[in-house]
Scaffold this motif. Sequence first.
Motif, PDB file in Angstrom:
ATOM      1  N   GLU A   1       8.881 -15.732  17.594  1.00  0.00           N
ATOM      2  CA  GLU A   1      10.113 -15.742  18.396  1.00  0.00           C
ATOM      3  C   GLU A   1       9.918 -16.598  19.634  1.00  0.00           C
ATOM      4  O   GLU A   1       8.936 -16.450  20.358  1.00  0.00           O
ATOM      5  CB  GLU A   1      10.466 -14.310  18.777  1.00  0.00           C
ATOM      6  N   ALA A   2      10.872 -17.510  19.871  1.00  0.00           N
ATOM      7  CA  ALA A   2      10.810 -18.360  21.062  1.00  0.00           C
ATOM      8  C   ALA A   2      11.070 -17.513  22.298  1.00  0.00           C
ATOM      9  O   ALA A   2      12.067 -16.800  22.362  1.00  0.00           O
ATOM     10  CB  ALA A   2      11.850 -19.468  20.954  1.00  0.00           C
ATOM     11  N   GLN A   3      10.170 -17.578  23.256  1.00  0.00           N
ATOM     12  CA  GLN A   3      10.379 -16.744  24.425  1.00  0.00           C
ATOM     13  C   GLN A   3       9.530 -17.196  25.607  1.00  0.00           C
ATOM     14  O   GLN A   3       8.558 -17.935  25.468  1.00  0.00           O
ATOM     15  CB  GLN A   3      10.059 -15.288  24.103  1.00  0.00           C
ATOM     16  N   VAL A   4       9.949 -16.666  26.763  1.00  0.00           N
ATOM     17  CA  VAL A   4       9.173 -16.796  27.992  1.00  0.00           C
ATOM     18  C   VAL A   4       8.699 -15.389  28.354  1.00  0.00           C
ATOM     19  O   VAL A   4       9.517 -14.464  28.409  1.00  0.00           O
ATOM     20  CB  VAL A   4      10.029 -17.375  29.135  1.00  0.00           C
ATOM     21  N   THR A   5       7.418 -15.253  28.561  1.00  0.00           N
ATOM     22  CA  THR A   5       6.887 -13.939  28.898  1.00  0.00           C
ATOM     23  C   THR A   5       6.327 -13.949  30.313  1.00  0.00           C
ATOM     24  O   THR A   5       5.802 -14.972  30.779  1.00  0.00           O
ATOM     25  CB  THR A   5       5.791 -13.502  27.918  1.00  0.00           C
ATOM     26  N   GLN A   6       6.454 -12.822  30.968  1.00  0.00           N
ATOM     27  CA  GLN A   6       5.937 -12.654  32.318  1.00  0.00           C
ATOM     28  C   GLN A   6       5.160 -11.354  32.380  1.00  0.00           C
ATOM     29  O   GLN A   6       5.555 -10.359  31.796  1.00  0.00           O
ATOM     30  CB  GLN A   6       7.084 -12.553  33.341  1.00  0.00           C
ATOM     31  N   ASN A   7       4.082 -11.390  33.152  1.00  0.00           N
ATOM     32  CA  ASN A   7       3.317 -10.170  33.399  1.00  0.00           C
ATOM     33  C   ASN A   7       2.745 -10.170  34.807  1.00  0.00           C
ATOM     34  O   ASN A   7       2.321 -11.224  35.290  1.00  0.00           O
ATOM     35  CB  ASN A   7       2.158 -10.070  32.395  1.00  0.00           C
ATOM     36  N   PRO A   8       2.771  -8.999  35.453  1.00  0.00           N
ATOM     37  CA  PRO A   8       3.358  -7.744  34.973  1.00  0.00           C
ATOM     38  C   PRO A   8       4.873  -7.734  35.129  1.00  0.00           C
ATOM     39  O   PRO A   8       5.437  -8.615  35.766  1.00  0.00           O
ATOM     40  CB  PRO A   8       2.707  -6.704  35.888  1.00  0.00           C
TER      41      PRO A   8
ATOM     42  N   THR B 208       1.789 -13.912  35.903  1.00  0.00           N
ATOM     43  CA  THR B 208       1.621 -14.917  34.859  1.00  0.00           C
ATOM     44  C   THR B 208       2.950 -15.218  34.178  1.00  0.00           C
ATOM     45  O   THR B 208       3.853 -14.384  34.121  1.00  0.00           O
ATOM     46  CB  THR B 208       0.604 -14.463  33.803  1.00  0.00           C
ATOM     47  N   CYS B 209       3.053 -16.436  33.684  1.00  0.00           N
ATOM     48  CA  CYS B 209       4.228 -16.871  32.940  1.00  0.00           C
ATOM     49  C   CYS B 209       3.752 -17.749  31.794  1.00  0.00           C
ATOM     50  O   CYS B 209       2.949 -18.670  32.008  1.00  0.00           O
ATOM     51  CB  CYS B 209       5.178 -17.641  33.835  1.00  0.00           C
ATOM     52  N   SER B 210       4.270 -17.488  30.617  1.00  0.00           N
ATOM     53  CA  SER B 210       3.880 -18.268  29.455  1.00  0.00           C
ATOM     54  C   SER B 210       5.094 -18.494  28.563  1.00  0.00           C
ATOM     55  O   SER B 210       5.919 -17.600  28.394  1.00  0.00           O
ATOM     56  CB  SER B 210       2.793 -17.522  28.681  1.00  0.00           C
ATOM     57  N   GLN B 211       5.192 -19.707  28.007  1.00  0.00           N
ATOM     58  CA  GLN B 211       6.278 -20.009  27.078  1.00  0.00           C
ATOM     59  C   GLN B 211       5.700 -20.620  25.801  1.00  0.00           C
ATOM     60  O   GLN B 211       4.702 -21.344  25.856  1.00  0.00           O
ATOM     61  CB  GLN B 211       7.317 -20.940  27.728  1.00  0.00           C
ATOM     62  N   ASN B 212       6.367 -20.312  24.687  1.00  0.00           N
ATOM     63  CA  ASN B 212       5.855 -20.776  23.395  1.00  0.00           C
ATOM     64  C   ASN B 212       6.786 -21.797  22.748  1.00  0.00           C
ATOM     65  O   ASN B 212       6.804 -21.948  21.523  1.00  0.00           O
ATOM     66  CB  ASN B 212       5.628 -19.586  22.460  1.00  0.00           C
ATOM     67  N   MET B 213       7.562 -22.500  23.569  1.00  0.00           N
ATOM     68  CA  MET B 213       8.551 -23.438  23.043  1.00  0.00           C
ATOM     69  C   MET B 213       8.152 -24.898  23.279  1.00  0.00           C
ATOM     70  O   MET B 213       8.948 -25.805  23.055  1.00  0.00           O
ATOM     71  CB  MET B 213       9.910 -23.155  23.698  1.00  0.00           C
ATOM     72  N   ASN B 214       6.944 -25.101  23.750  1.00  0.00           N
ATOM     73  CA  ASN B 214       6.454 -26.455  24.029  1.00  0.00           C
ATOM     74  C   ASN B 214       7.334 -27.190  25.052  1.00  0.00           C
ATOM     75  O   ASN B 214       7.490 -28.415  24.986  1.00  0.00           O
ATOM     76  CB  ASN B 214       6.353 -27.297  22.742  1.00  0.00           C
ATOM     77  N   HIS B 215       7.899 -26.437  25.975  1.00  0.00           N
ATOM     78  CA  HIS B 215       8.767 -27.032  26.981  1.00  0.00           C
ATOM     79  C   HIS B 215       7.957 -27.775  28.038  1.00  0.00           C
ATOM     80  O   HIS B 215       6.905 -27.312  28.466  1.00  0.00           O
ATOM     81  CB  HIS B 215       9.609 -25.954  27.662  1.00  0.00           C
TER      82      HIS B 215
END
Lengths: 116, 112
Positions: free
Chosen positions: B1-8, B22-29
């Motif tokens: 699933e394409a998304q932006v994740t943040q923690n905490p 932290t911030c991570s995206q898996n859409m190759n943006h």
Amino acid sequence: AQKVTQAQTEISVVEKEDVTLDCVYETRDTTYYLFWYKQPPSGELVFLIRRNSFDEQNEISGRYSWNFQKSTSSFNFTITASQVVDSAVYFCALSGSYNQGGKLIFGQGTELSVKP
Amino acid sequence: EAQVTQNPRYLITVTGKKLTVTCSQNMNHEYMSWYRQDPGLGLRQIYYSMNVEVTDKGDVPEGYKVSRKEKRNFPLILESPSPNQTSLYFCASSPRGPYEQYFGPGTRLTVT
């Protein structure tokens, strides 16, 4: 300077009513982009639509429609036959060209409450 | 699933204690950005990055640092948090700068 104004702070409607959220923008750029985002009570920001400054065609997506008028610098959003799930804060936003850093300038938001 | 994740997602901390969101995206943006949302002030950009190793200040950068060593990650660092940094923080990513930005779920930070 770029600016987005959403004059309606809160709107309350009864389910099945149509509702229009107003957005007026200011920019000196000839190329710019306009957006609408939805922020439901859960807090996330959901992208709804993007329009480019050179494309004034209105757009319809299901119960949602958008009216872009460069002559009045407006980008209004209409929800037809509103539903309780439409209750949220809606933000209009503006972005300049790529070399301006892609920053989104947000309006203050309009809180829409749809009552059953 | 394409998304932006943040923690905490939620963090309560004390003044002066360094923290990283932290911030991570898996859409190759290419483009990533941080915003803060405050009542009455709306959403304001803190920092942005147009690509790896390219970062720049937004409207409210004071008290924050960022880095972009990998395309997918864009952490926000508060070296010495203060109570006025209590806010709701959003990370966002976009294929390119002016295009639609996709937001993470938000991080609610309280600094006491």
